[in-house]
Motif scaffolding. Structure first.
Motif, PDB file in Angstrom:
ATOM      1  N   HIS B 149      27.966  81.571  17.219  1.00 18.21           N
ATOM      2  CA  HIS B 149      27.995  82.163  16.368  1.00 18.21           C
ATOM      3  C   HIS B 149      26.972  82.117  15.014  1.00 18.21           C
ATOM      4  O   HIS B 149      27.685  80.388  14.783  1.00 18.21           O
ATOM      5  CB  HIS B 149      29.017  83.558  16.158  1.00 18.21           C
ATOM      6  CG  HIS B 149      30.321  82.723  15.490  1.00 18.21           C
ATOM      7  ND1 HIS B 149      30.668  81.582  14.568  1.00 18.21           N
ATOM      8  CD2 HIS B 149      31.283  82.035  16.481  1.00 18.21           C
ATOM      9  CE1 HIS B 149      31.599  80.969  14.083  1.00 18.21           C
ATOM     10  NE2 HIS B 149      32.012  81.351  15.400  1.00 18.21           N
ATOM     11  N   PHE B 156      29.594  85.271  12.055  1.00 18.14           N
ATOM     12  CA  PHE B 156      31.349  85.122  12.286  1.00 18.14           C
ATOM     13  C   PHE B 156      31.009  86.627  12.636  1.00 18.14           C
ATOM     14  O   PHE B 156      32.055  86.777  13.931  1.00 18.14           O
ATOM     15  CB  PHE B 156      32.595  84.465  11.456  1.00 18.14           C
ATOM     16  CG  PHE B 156      33.680  83.995  11.962  1.00 18.14           C
ATOM     17  CD1 PHE B 156      34.199  83.547  12.585  1.00 18.14           C
ATOM     18  CD2 PHE B 156      34.210  85.185  10.994  1.00 18.14           C
ATOM     19  CE1 PHE B 156      35.514  83.521  13.113  1.00 18.14           C
ATOM     20  CE2 PHE B 156      35.415  85.038  11.629  1.00 18.14           C
ATOM     21  CZ  PHE B 156      35.849  84.587  12.926  1.00 18.14           C
ATOM     22  N   LEU B 157      31.639  87.163  11.249  1.00 15.42           N
ATOM     23  CA  LEU B 157      31.325  88.880  12.072  1.00 15.42           C
ATOM     24  C   LEU B 157      31.055  89.179  12.460  1.00 15.42           C
ATOM     25  O   LEU B 157      31.659  90.469  13.326  1.00 15.42           O
ATOM     26  CB  LEU B 157      31.894  89.404  10.493  1.00 15.42           C
ATOM     27  CG  LEU B 157      32.957  88.720   9.816  1.00 15.42           C
ATOM     28  CD1 LEU B 157      33.261  89.133   8.106  1.00 15.42           C
ATOM     29  CD2 LEU B 157      34.527  88.652   9.989  1.00 15.42           C
ATOM     30  N   ALA B 159      29.628  88.391  15.377  1.00 15.74           N
ATOM     31  CA  ALA B 159      30.199  88.293  16.435  1.00 15.74           C
ATOM     32  C   ALA B 159      30.798  89.543  17.365  1.00 15.74           C
ATOM     33  O   ALA B 159      30.975  89.223  18.480  1.00 15.74           O
ATOM     34  CB  ALA B 159      30.633  86.346  17.129  1.00 15.74           C
ATOM     35  N   ALA B 160      31.988  89.457  16.426  1.00 17.18           N
ATOM     36  CA  ALA B 160      32.333  90.062  16.774  1.00 17.18           C
ATOM     37  C   ALA B 160      32.523  91.682  17.498  1.00 17.18           C
ATOM     38  O   ALA B 160      33.119  92.658  18.483  1.00 17.18           O
ATOM     39  CB  ALA B 160      33.941  90.629  15.835  1.00 17.18           C
TER      40      ALA B 160
END
Lengths: 273, 601
Positions: B149, B156-157, B159-160
């Motif tokens: 990611h 990062f977020l 990728a959720a």
């Protein structure tokens, strides 16, 4: 033997939630049987069972959020908390995690569970014990009450000494009663329902009566009443302290746990969803 | 509780009186909102007109007789106390501290600092991988399995919200290394993580299936091995004849008891021939030299392979005068006279086939024989090499060890219509020539040239040859034991034929032998059927048309131990979900390549 109303109030919701957990367990078994993965749904159900008790705190704090009585919320809090224990085991397959943050999360959950069960015990046992004393004392006023009892005891001893010219009672007060009236005593014995305070009080009052002037029995009676009142006040202080102070552990631990849970949800969605 | 007698004490107040904390009488007014003592005076006088009026409460005795001082302050003062936080305030402080502590720990262990951990992934790492997976992660780290990611918080977020699971159907990273037959198997789980969870420690065992999971899909429900397991196939576990024509009954009951062979008979029972130390799916037979040679080794060199036999010729096909120098022959042999062929035989079948001659047409094959002899004299084995190649044979293997001089000298003799004055046949086998033929004598068991010839002959699938050479009386006596079988093509079965793999089933002799004791209980499962003439199975080329020399196994045999006892009897005891599985060899070759590259640098 009858079941106390408080216990009865908790019993039915707990049974219902445990039965619901049984249903969840049965569903998870079926999913695993057909090689499915119930972990995600179990995780969200567990999250709901953890979040639901937190609303009890909101119910107490927010005037606008006055849906349902506090006792109903407390009942839901206890029932869903116990359900969370079962769901946690299902979600983790009973395996203690090995990662640092997951171990932190599991440790916090274990601590919450432990403090929660202790709190439940206090809710079930201590209020009834306080009722059985036959008196009511406001927790915040107990220091003042203790001071009043102490002043009254000192005044009685002074009256006795002036009336008889004997220092018997004043010496005895200095050696034992002064310690007793200084602050609440026999804390843990009172918490666990012991009779150490009564035994201590009786032993000392018998000793006083044995050597005191029979003509001053009214003064001795007043001192005995003060000692008896102090025993009850101490019981109230001990039990109410536990009823209030267990939250000093439970609430902060719950907050930390919710923080780590939020991080866990983010992590699993980033790396494993 | 009226207001004049009610103290300040409230559970929600942030502070409590310092005197109360020391179990003294708390003051009526309590601490101020800022946490300082509010009880240094008994009251706060109120100005009415030009006078100050005492406002001491009834609980403290009502207005005092002294009254306020001229400046409006209370007459009755005392030193201030040190108020402390109330329970509620302490709980709020602890709660806030716990939340920030949790955030701090997560932040410290990986989100930024990686304090105390080497890889900096601790607060993202749910735990160690299995040891096997740890070793293959190499330098890629998490990216070995997880989709990468963005480096920043946004990436990062984000990728959720995408499917980043290592075993995502569209991009299953597990299959980068693991190999399964995902097409032909009926077992098609949606994800690997359904059964195989990771990040649970180095030593976490691979999840095993339960019988219930098997029964969830299989129509035939098996509650237990002893109750519901379907019966074994009729001839189980024998589904084809062995590759060696070995009649257990005759050997055990007749030969080994015959006084003529008794001294050569192996000592002990089954384990004298079967090597239990190698027991796994099968218990292999020891080598020929260990178990067969005592009786059968002498049979091997008795029967030669005849590659070429000088046939009767109709006339002399060769101008022998040209060969006098080459063959260093006596010129008198070239003198014309009436021709009487030195041989009265017809061409041997192998040479007939190789050189495509008609053995019954003497006028036809005589020139061909002449050509063969001339080429043999000039080029040695070349004539045979060419013919073998024409039949898709491998002359290097088939003619290995054939001496150019032997073939030249013999051919010279035969060209001059004479018998070859051959030396004694070699003691240890190999190519040699006798008076009228070129032969090969097997050197020992497993002779590669003899095996090559018999395999070549089988490959030709010419009835004349197979009926004469691929028999138990054929060259080397090989086929006295080795079977000739027809599968896709005719072949000599030189090696044991492994039983066909049964999908999702495995059996290991090892634990059973170890448990029961080597050789002690073989007959429990493998009982001889002495009514069967096992040798009769080898009259046909079809290996599946046969009668086993052993009785079939039944469930009852297995149930003796794996029934209602403590021994394992679940589905997974014999069956496995994935069947044959393995790893992609390229994964290791790539890894090896990387290592080599690094070493080169």
């Amino acid at each position: 033997m009858t079941v106390a109303p408080t216990r009865k109030r908790f019993m039915l919701p707990i049974v219902i939630f445990v039965l619901l957990c049984g249903g969840v367990w049965f569903w998870a078994q079926n999913v695993e049987t057909v090689l499915g993965d119930p972990t995600w749904i179990l995780g969200w159900i567990l999250t709901a069972s953890v979040i639901l008790p937190s609303f009890f705190n909101l119910r107490k704090r927010l005037i606008a959020f006055n849906f349902g009585s506090a006792s109903v919320w407390l009942t839901l809090h206890v029932a869903s908390g116990i359900a969370a224990i079962i769901l946690f085991v299902l979600h983790t397959d009973g395996i203690w995690p090995t990662g640092i943050y997951e171990q932190l999360m599991a440790t916090l959950f274990a601590a919450i569970t432990l403090t929660g069960l202790c709190g439940l015990w206090t809710q079930l046992v201590l209020p009834r014990r306080l009722t059985e004393t036959g008196h009511e004392y406001v927790y915040e006023k107990i220091p003042g009450t203790v001071a009043d009892l102490r002043d009254a005891a000192r005044q009685a001893v002074k009256t006795y000494t002036e009336a008889t010219g004997s220092e018997l009672l004043s010496h005895h007060y200095e050696k034992s009663l002064d310690w007793y009236f200084a602050r609440p005593r026999f804390f843990w014995n009172n918490v666990f329902g012991g009779n150490a305070a009564w035994a201590w009080a009786n032993a000392h009052m018998i000793a006083i009566r044995r050597f005191a002037d029979p003509l001053q029995s009214a003064t001795i009676d007043s001192i005995e009443n003060l000692v008896s009142t102090k025993v009850v006040v101490d019981q109230h202080y001990a039990c109410q302290s536990v009823l209030k102070r267990w939250l000093l552990a439970h609430v902060p631990l719950s907050t930390a746990f919710l923080v780590v849970v939020a991080w866990h949800i983010v992590i699993v969605h980033v790396y494993a969803s | 509780m009226s207001a004049p007698t009610n103290s300040y004490n409230r559970p929600n107040a942030p502070h409590v009186c310092g005197r109360a904390r020391l179990w003294q009488k708390p003051c009526q007014m309590g601490p101020k909102p800022d946490g300082s003592c509010g009880g240094t005076s008994s009251c706060m006088p109120q100005k009415q007109g030009d006078r100050w009026r005492c406002r001491r409460s009834d609980a403290l005795g009502g207005p005092c007789t002294e009254g306020p001082l001229p400046d409006g302050t209370c007459t009755h003062t005392r030193p201030p106390c040190s108020p402390g936080p109330s329970l509620r305030a302490r709980r709020q402080r602890l709660t806030t501290a716990a939340a920030f502590l949790a955030i701090g720990i997560l932040f410290a262990f990986g989100m930024a600092g990686g304090i105390g951990v080497d890889d900096g992934y601790a607060s993202r790492d749910p735990g160690p991988l299995r040891a096997a997976h740890t070793s293959v992660m190499d330098d890629k780290g998490c990216k070995s399995c997880h989709a990468p990611h963005g480096e920043d918080a946004t990436g990062f977020l984000l990728a959720a919200f995408s499917n980043t699971a290592p075993d995502a159907v569209a991009n299953n990273k597990c299959l980068d290394c693991h190999v399964f037959d995902t097409l032909n198997t009926p077992h098609k789980a949606n994800t690997c993580a359904s059964c195989h969870s990771e990040h649970q420690g180095h030593d976490m065992p691979v999840s095993s299936m339960t019988d219930n999971q098997c029964n969830a899909c299989h129509k035939k429900k098996v509650s237990s091995f002893s109750n519901d397991h379907p019966p074994f196939a009729k001839a189980y576990p024998h589904d084809r004849r062995t590759t060696i024509n070995f009649d257990h009954t005759k050997h055990l009951d007749d030969y080994f008891k015959d006084q003529r062979y008794a001294e050569n008979a192996p000592e002990g029972s089954c384990i004298s021939c079967h090597d239990v130390s190698q027991a796994s799916r099968a218990v292999p037979v020891r080598s020929f030299d260990q178990v067969c040679a005592n009786c059968h080794v002498d049979q091997i060199p008795r029967r030669d392979l005849v590659l070429f036999e000088m046939p009767e010729l109709a006339h002399n096909p060769i101008d022998t005068e040209e060969l006098i120098d080459v063959c260093r022959a006596n010129p008198e042999l070239t003198q014309e006279s009436e021709f009487y062929s030195v041989s009265t035989e017809i061409p041997n079948k192998l040479a007939t086939l190789l050189f495509e001659m008609d053995a019954n047409d003497i006028e036809g094959y005589t020139p061909a024989i002449g050509d063969i002899l001339l080429q043999a004299i000039e080029d040695g084995p070349t004539a045979f090499e060419t013919a073998i190649k024409d039949w898709d044979g491998n002359p290097a293997r088939l003619l290995a060890g054939l001496s150019r001089e032997v073939i030249r000298q013999a051919s010279c003799a035969w060209a001059f219509n004479s018998e070859y004055d051959a030396p004694a046949p070699p003691d240890h086998g190999g190519w040699y020539a006798d008076e009228l033929s070129l032969r090969y004598k097997a050197t020992s068991h497993g002779d590669p040239v003899m095996k090559a010839w018999l395999s070549f002959i089988a490959q030709l699938e010419e009835d004349d040859l197979t009926e004469t050479l691929l028999t138990k009386d054929g060259p080397g006596a090989c086929l006295a034991c080795h079977a000739v079988s027809q599968a896709d093509f005719l072949n000599v079965e030189w090696s044991p034929a492994p039983r066909p793999e049964t999908a999702n089933f495995s059996y290991d002799h090892g634990p059973h032998i170890n448990l029961l004791g080597p050789g002690s209980q073989c007959e429990t499962c493998h009982s001889l059927d002495k009514t069967i003439n096992y040798g009769a199975n080898f009259t046909s080329y079809d290996p599946t048309v046969y009668a086993s020399g052993f009785k079939s196994m039944t469930l009852a045999t297995c149930k003796e131990c794996h029934g209602e006892t403590k021994l394992a009897s679940g589905c997974q005891t014999c069956h496995s979900y994935h069947g044959e599985s393995g790893f992609k060899s390229r994964q290791f070759s790539e890894a090896a390549g990387d290592v080599n590259k690094k070493q080169g640098e």
